[in-house]
Structures are given as structure tokens and as C-alpha cells.
Motif scaffolding. Structure first.
Motif, PDB file in Angstrom:
ATOM      1  N   ARG A 296       0.806  -1.392  -0.163  1.00  0.00           N
ATOM      2  CA  ARG A 296       0.130   0.028  -0.174  1.00  0.00           C
ATOM      3  C   ARG A 296       0.901   1.061  -0.155  1.00  0.00           C
ATOM      4  NH1 ARG A 296      -3.197  -2.981   3.517  1.00  0.00           N
ATOM      5  NH2 ARG A 296      -2.453  -2.140   5.386  1.00  0.00           N
ATOM      6  N   LYS A 297       2.020   1.123   0.603  1.00  0.00           N
ATOM      7  CA  LYS A 297       3.060   2.460   0.817  1.00  0.00           C
ATOM      8  C   LYS A 297       3.717   2.435  -0.524  1.00  0.00           C
ATOM      9  CE  LYS A 297       3.602   2.503   5.673  1.00  0.00           C
ATOM     10  NZ  LYS A 297       4.396   2.670   6.848  1.00  0.00           N
ATOM     11  N   GLY A 298       3.669   1.640  -1.435  1.00  0.00           N
ATOM     12  CA  GLY A 298       4.520   1.736  -2.568  1.00  0.00           C
ATOM     13  C   GLY A 298       5.796   1.011  -2.500  1.00  0.00           C
ATOM     14  N   ARG A 299       6.288   0.397  -1.334  1.00  0.00           N
ATOM     15  CA  ARG A 299       7.529  -0.081  -1.101  1.00  0.00           C
ATOM     16  C   ARG A 299       7.771  -1.503  -1.624  1.00  0.00           C
ATOM     17  NH1 ARG A 299      10.015   3.678   2.043  1.00  0.00           N
ATOM     18  NH2 ARG A 299      11.936   2.807   0.842  1.00  0.00           N
ATOM     19  N   ALA A 300       6.877  -2.173  -1.681  1.00  0.00           N
ATOM     20  CA  ALA A 300       7.072  -3.497  -1.981  1.00  0.00           C
ATOM     21  C   ALA A 300       5.927  -3.787  -3.135  1.00  0.00           C
ATOM     22  CB  ALA A 300       6.869  -4.674  -1.007  1.00  0.00           C
ATOM     23  N   ARG A 301       5.993  -4.993  -3.969  1.00  0.00           N
ATOM     24  CA  ARG A 301       5.052  -5.607  -4.694  1.00  0.00           C
ATOM     25  C   ARG A 301       5.232  -7.196  -4.740  1.00  0.00           C
ATOM     26  NH1 ARG A 301       7.512  -2.367  -9.007  1.00  0.00           N
ATOM     27  NH2 ARG A 301       9.116  -3.494  -9.571  1.00  0.00           N
ATOM     28  N   ARG A 302       3.982  -7.684  -5.000  1.00  0.00           N
ATOM     29  CA  ARG A 302       3.885  -9.168  -5.093  1.00  0.00           C
ATOM     30  C   ARG A 302       4.079  -9.472  -6.677  1.00  0.00           C
ATOM     31  NH1 ARG A 302      -0.985 -13.355  -3.437  1.00  0.00           N
ATOM     32  NH2 ARG A 302       0.002 -15.206  -4.405  1.00  0.00           N
ATOM     33  N   LEU A 303       5.032 -10.495  -7.024  1.00  0.00           N
ATOM     34  CA  LEU A 303       5.213 -10.344  -8.251  1.00  0.00           C
ATOM     35  C   LEU A 303       4.348 -11.442  -8.647  1.00  0.00           C
ATOM     36  CD1 LEU A 303       9.040 -10.939  -8.379  1.00  0.00           C
ATOM     37  CD2 LEU A 303       7.807  -8.713  -8.762  1.00  0.00           C
TER      38      LEU A 303
END
Length: 76
Positions: free
Chosen positions: A41-48
Motif C-alpha cells: 500500500r505504501k508502494g515499497r514492495a510488490r507481489r510478483l
């Protein structure tokens, strides 16, 4: 484990599977998903996407692996 530890680990490694994170922190995958959702949500990680390989040992079914990637922050 606190969110800052997860953040530091993922930032250092760039990518990690949910099972790797679970082993590293001795935490339940569901608890980690909650923390990873905060980072997403914070744009720090993403699920591939499903099927993304981890570039590890190739013993796991790629469709069953959840991999998260650190999102490099851009200067403002």
C-alpha cells in the motif's frame, strides 16, 4: 519481528519468497502477508505475478511460490 526488520531485509535482498521470509523471521506466512500488504500500500514492495521464478534452486513449483520484490524509492 517488526515491520522495519522486514523492510530492511527485503530492501537488502531485493526479492524474497514468502516461505523464505517465514523461515527467516520465524513468523506465520499469514502474519507476514499482512505486513507485506502494508508495504504494498505504501508502494515499497510488490507481489510478483504467479509463475515468477525465484532464481533459486528450481525445486519448487513456480505456481506455488509467492515472491515479493522491493520497490526502489525514487527521489522527489
Amino acid at each position: 519481528m517488526i515491520l522495519s526488520e522486514l523492510t530492511a531485509y527485503l530492501a537488502e535482498r531485493k526479492r524474497a519468497s514468502l516461505i523464505d521470509l517465514s523461515h527467516r523471521f520465524g513468523s506465520d506466512p499469514e502474519a507476514l502477508r499482512g505486513m507485506l500488504a502494508i508495504l504494498e500500500r505504501k508502494g515499497r514492495a510488490r507481489r510478483l505475478p504467479a509463475g515468477t521464478t525465484c532464481s533459486g534452486c528450481s525445486k519448487c513449483d513456480p505456481a506455488s511460490i509467492e515472491i515479493y520484490e522491493w520497490v526502489k524509492s525514487t527521489p522527489r
